[in-house]
Write an enzyme that holds these catalytic residues in place. Structure first.
Site, PDB file in Angstrom:
ATOM      1  N   GLU A  98      -3.461   7.777  -3.938  1.00  0.00           N
ATOM      2  CA  GLU A  98      -3.434   6.491  -3.225  1.00  0.00           C
ATOM      3  C   GLU A  98      -3.276   5.354  -4.240  1.00  0.00           C
ATOM      4  OE1 GLU A  98      -7.091   4.712  -1.582  1.00  0.00           O
ATOM      5  OE2 GLU A  98      -6.090   4.835   0.349  1.00  0.00           O
ATOM      6  N   TYR A 110       0.857  -1.189   0.000  1.00  0.00           N
ATOM      7  CA  TYR A 110       0.000   0.000   0.000  1.00  0.00           C
ATOM      8  C   TYR A 110       0.886   1.229   0.000  1.00  0.00           C
ATOM      9  CZ  TYR A 110      -3.191   3.585   1.654  1.00  0.00           C
ATOM     10  OH  TYR A 110      -3.931   4.731   1.758  1.00  0.00           O
TER      11      TYR A 110
END
Ligand code: ADP
Ligand code: MG
Length: 357
Positions: free
Chosen positions: A241, A153
């Site tokens: 993101e 991530y």
């Protein structure tokens, strides 16, 4: 209960990104930012990424099943991934009202892409980030699929707690990142960025190592992070993101998903970005309110709130809740409001059949 009001408003209208949940996990329920940042579809965000030298796979978009089939053939890839395009995340684990499970599918056969697109387009996709009836899918992405050995991530966001941008990453990326943040916060790493200096090599390399990239992959991942930061600044993003930022068996670091939010205050100098704004997923009342520069979020209760200032509006919602009522909306008129805006705000409130006025 105060918390439930704030989170209801957040869930309904302010779609807080995953990484903000991670940074604000302690404050998660009481944190509310009365702005609606521009949000783009994955394919639009990936176009911007490509232009900034970020590694994404080849893709096409389609709004009919036959176009999706054609695109799958044209890709001429060993494996293809078909992805429903909606603004909410959690698509991989979502469900369609056509009965189809999963908003992201991998296949080697272009014909299957056509069949699956048929069960996606025009149907609602329900994920943990959408309203309970889901969001209608009008577009699909047909992309080259790659094997992924590891999913990490990575995000960059503007954060008040750091007075500027911060990189957030975890070696445990993929579809359950919220759980990772809640159960193993020690696996979430942060690096504050000095806005005047930019991302330093040692910071990017440290983040890459924390994400588990080893050998030449560490440098490659660090390079991707720096390109993502260039993009973050260039487009006046509040959040970039990438989940997953994946590693392939061939030794590539690739951005498999993309979510970018933009600062509305930069609209005047980001004309091309804001021209991509797709309003069709927005609530019509909220759009009407935005036209008059009013912040309105519809809620489930029956007591209308008509307030100057986001803080006071939040407090009013919480007080109503504390005394057993339920707000019908969150309406922040803001400071310096003009007569016409007040008039339009009353029109919005009276158009809603729920509140007891
Ligand atoms: P969401 O976050 O909305 O569920 P993603 O784009 O992250 O959607 O896709 C979900 C999962 O599908 C990813 O975590 C990854 O495992 C897989 N995936 C997505 N894109 C690809 C791709 N191009 N090749 C292989 N797998 C992919
Ligand atoms: Mg994802």
């Amino acid at each position: 209960m105060a918390a439930s009001m704030a989170s209801q408003a957040a869930a309904k209208g302010l779609r807080i990104g995953t990484s903000k949940h991670i940074l604000h996990d302690k404050l998660k329920c009481t944190w509310l930012n009365p702005r609606r940042w521009l949000n783009l579809q994955e394919y639009q965000s990936k176009k911007l990424m490509q232009e900034s030298g970020v590694a994404v796979q080849r893709f096409y978009v389609a709004d009919t099943a036959s176009e999706a089939l054609e695109a799958a053939k044209r890709l001429n890839a060993k494996e293809i991934v078909l992805k429903a395009q909606i603004l909410a995340g959690g698509r991989g684990k979502g469900v369609f009202d056509s009965g189809l499970k999963g908003g992201v599918h991998l296949t080697k056969d272009p014909a299957v892409v056509g069949e699956l697109a048929n069960k996606m387009l025009g149907f609602n996709l329900i994920t943990k980030q959408t309203p309970k009836d889901g969001v209608k899918v009008k577009m699909v992405m047909v992309a080259e699929a790659l094997d992924i050995t590891r999913e990490t991530y990575f995000a960059i966001l503007m954060d008040r707690a750091f007075n500027g941008p911060v990189m957030v990453g975890s070696p445990q990326g993929g579809m359950d990142i919220e759980e990772v943040a809640a159960k193993t916060p020690e696996l979430i790493f942060k690096e504050a960025i000095d806005i005047f200096e930019g991302v330093q090599d040692d910071q990017a390399l440290r983040m890459a190592a924390n994400l588990g990239f080893r050998g030449p992959l560490q440098r490659q991942a660090a390079h991707q992070m720096k390109r993502l930061y260039d993009l973050f600044l260039k487009v006046d993003a509040t959040q970039v993101e990438v989940n997953p930022l994946g590693e392939t068996p061939e030794g590539q670091v690739v951005c498999f998903d993309a979510k970018i939010n933009f600062d509305d205050n930069a609209e005047f100098r980001q004309k091309a970005v804001f021209a991509m704004n797709d309003m069709t997923e927005s609530d019509p009342t909220e759009l009407e309110a935005a036209k008059w520069d009013l912040k309105y979020i519809g809620m489930d209760g029956n007591i209308a709130c008509f307030v100057n200032g986001a803080g006071l509006a939040m407090a009013t919602c919480d007080i109503i809740d504390l005394y057993g009522g339920k707000p019908a909306n969150f309406l922040d008129l803001g400071g310096g409001v003009k007569e016409r805006q007040v008039y339009e705000a009353f029109k919005l409130l009276t158009a809603d059949p729920k509140p007891l006025l």
